[in-house]
Enzyme design. Structure first.
Site, short mmCIF file in Angstrom:
data_model
loop_
_atom_site.label_atom_id
_atom_site.label_comp_id
_atom_site.label_asym_id
_atom_site.label_seq_id
_atom_site.Cartn_x
_atom_site.Cartn_y
_atom_site.Cartn_z
N LYS A 58 0.88 -1.18 0.00
CA LYS A 58 0.00 0.00 0.00
C LYS A 58 0.91 1.21 0.00
O LYS A 58 1.45 1.60 1.03
CB LYS A 58 -0.88 -0.03 1.26
CG LYS A 58 -2.19 0.68 1.19
CD LYS A 58 -2.18 2.16 1.07
CE LYS A 58 -1.57 2.97 2.15
NZ LYS A 58 -1.33 4.37 1.71
N GLU A 71 9.33 2.05 10.95
CA GLU A 71 10.45 2.97 10.68
C GLU A 71 9.84 4.36 10.58
O GLU A 71 9.02 4.61 9.68
CB GLU A 71 11.15 2.63 9.35
CG GLU A 71 11.98 1.38 9.39
CD GLU A 71 13.13 1.45 10.36
OE1 GLU A 71 13.59 2.57 10.67
OE2 GLU A 71 13.55 0.40 10.85
N GLU A 127 10.59 17.10 13.96
CA GLU A 127 10.91 16.83 12.56
C GLU A 127 10.15 17.82 11.68
O GLU A 127 8.93 17.93 11.78
CB GLU A 127 10.52 15.40 12.18
CG GLU A 127 10.93 15.05 10.76
CD GLU A 127 10.53 13.64 10.34
OE1 GLU A 127 9.35 13.29 10.48
OE2 GLU A 127 11.42 12.89 9.87
#
Ligand code: NAD
Length: 494
Positions: A174, A249, A384
């Site tokens: 996906k 991850e 981030e």
């Protein structure tokens, strides 16, 4: 047949069952690339069904034969490298030289994992009892679900699917809604390389419920996810409620540490490449520059000089070094972080604005940005951003730099510039990240070494290298007792 925006299920290119479509557009030009299948849970159901059906014969195919198929996939990718790279750049935006690198990672991984077909080593161990042998082998898991981001639109699907396949699993991929076409091109290479129908399946779509349908599906044994920490958290919770194995991850807040004895010219090149390569949209991108105060002013001056020369634009234009951001939402997010940095009292030295002039008019372009006088508590030093924004933090010692590096919630990549071998070794031991570079930037991992991070970056698994084989397999221990009598371990040992 135009396969570009279609699902690949059971060896056939098919539209979404609902007939719905969504658009894939070039982030540099706004050009419509394709109308793509906007799938739903019913398409996931079909893909998982196809993968389940194909599993029995795929897992029985000897691993060296599976490896030979992966070598042919590598050959296909190699043969088409230039056109694949161009398509990838059109869809994702990274400059062409990096687009080629993205495809090359897939080629490298296909050759590497093809070789693993003849190297699926287990363990043979002595038994504690006589006339008994003991060994351990790897087994596939079954159907695995792969959920991928857009920033390495070919490499990450390859990093996940190729080790999964060589271990004898079947796959449902996906991909990100931002890069469905690149995922389809990768599937096409797998198909042309001879991967049998149903062994790999692709389901694209625009909504988050597609990913959750895959995570929740009872016939999917493992989810391998790469993406943001927020989404990874949702996937982990979803997977836990279904007692499912999950490899995550996630993000990064990576730093380059520059000591007072460093080769500053070398450091500047590494910083530019790590902070502004892929427009800062790498999980390993450098977004913090932690620099010794003795060389800080000089280093910042050198950086500003080179940043002024960076060419921003369409990644397909020769000479362009920094492409667009992926979409408007990401452009707005980066802009917001610039405002936050200014409100927090950091000094904006360059950039900080959207670029709309010349060939940047139609895309999501943002100027390479440098903040100076950043302090560890500021949000731009901790969160981030995923864009071309670099924050400079000043330190007085290596110990302080390492503590600062380790203080953020992520732990993916870090780098140290020094000429002192003792400092280098101290850093190698004390930097708390999954990847450490000495005298190189924070980006540039190779496919045969483990890739991943600690703390908020991951949940203990690794991509690539031998470690990827662990993610996509189970260990099975086998005991053969040829004594002809009952022997009891731990009891009949004297
Ligand atoms: P994202 O989290 O928005 O999306 C990742 C994938 O998850 C996409 O395919 C998306 O459609 C899917 N998804 C969204 N909601 C979901 C849900 N509820 N359940 C299941 N799947 C769902 O991330 P992104 O914007 O595509 O990628 C950028 C992020 O990826 C950054 O944080 C970056 O650091 C990270 N990243 C990490 C690595 C790494 O190896 N550590 C590598 C590349 C990118």
């Amino acid at each position: 047949m135009d396969i570009s925006g279609q699902n690949f299920i059971g060896g056939k290119w098919v539209p979404a069952k609902s007939g719905r479509v969504f658009e894939s557009r070039n982030p540099a030009t706004g050009e419509l690339l394709a109308q793509c299948a906007d799938s739903g849970p019913e398409d996931i159901e079909a893909a998982v069904g196809a993968a389940r059906e194909a599993w029995e014969s795929w897992r029985r195919l000897p691993a060296p034969r599976r490896g030979e198929i992966l070598f042919r996939v590598a050959d296909r990718l190699f043969h088409d490298k230039e056109s694949l790279a161009r398509s990838l750049t059109s869809e994702m935006g990274k400059v062409l030289v990096e687009g080629r690198g993205d495809v090359q990672e897939s080629i490298d991984m296909a050759y590497y994992m093809g070789g693993e077909g003849r190297r699926q080593f287990g363990h043979i161990a002595p038994s504690e009892l006589p006339d008994k042998s003991a060994y351990a082998i790897r087994e596939p898991l079954g159907v695995v679900g792969l959920i991928t981001p857009w920033n390495f639109p070919m490499a990450i699907p390859a990093w996940k699917s190729l080790p999964a396949l060589i271990m004898g699993n079947t796959v449902v991929l996906k991909p990100s809604p931002e890069t469905p076409l690149t995922a389809a091109l990768f599937m096409k290479a797998l198909e042309e390389g001879g991967v049998p129908p149903g062994v790999v399946n692709l389901v694209m779509g625009s909504t988050p419920d597609l990913g959750s349908a895959l995570v929740r599906h009872p016939d999917v044994a493992l989810i391998s996810f790469t993406g943001s920490k927020v989404t990874g958290g949702k996937v982990a919770v979803d997977a836990a409620t279904h007692y499912k194995r999950v490899a995550l991850e996630m993000g990064g807040k990576n730093a380059i540490l520059v000591m007072d004895d460093a080769d500053l010219n070398l450091a500047v090149d590494g910083i530019l490449w790590s902070a502004f390569g892929t427009t800062g949209q790498r999980c390993t991108a450098c977004s913090r520059l932690i620099v010794h105060r003795a060389v800080k002013d000089q280093l910042v001056t050198m950086l500003l000089d080179k940043m002024a020369k960076l060419r921003v634009g369409d990644g397909l234009t020769p000479g362009v070094e920094v492409g667009p951001l992926i979409n408007r939402a990401q452009l707005e997010r980066v802009h917001q972080y610039v405002q936050i940095g200014q409100e927090e009292g950091a000094r904006l030295r360059v950039g900080g604005r959207q670029l709309t002039e010349g060939n940047c008019a139609a895309g999501h372009f943002f100027a390479p940005t440098l903040f100076d006088q950043v302090t560890p508590g500021m949000r731009i030093a901790k969160e981030e951003i995923f864009g071309p924004v670099l924050s400079v933090l000043e330190i007085k010692s290596l110990e302080e730099a390492i503590t600062l590096n380790n203080s953020v919630e992520y732990g993916l990549s870090s780098s140290l510039y020094t000429r002192d071998v003792n400092r280098a070794h101290q850093a190698m031991h004390d930097l708390r990240t999954g990847i450490v570079y000495i005298n190189a930037g924070t980006i540039g991992s190779e496919v045969h070494l483990p890739f991943g991070g600690i703390r908020g970056t991951g949940n203990g698994h690794r991509e690539a290298g031998q470690a990827a084989l662990d993610t996509f397999s189970e260990w099975k221990s086998i005991y053969v007792d040829y004594s002809g009598r009952l022997q009891r371990a731990q009891i009949d040992t004297n």
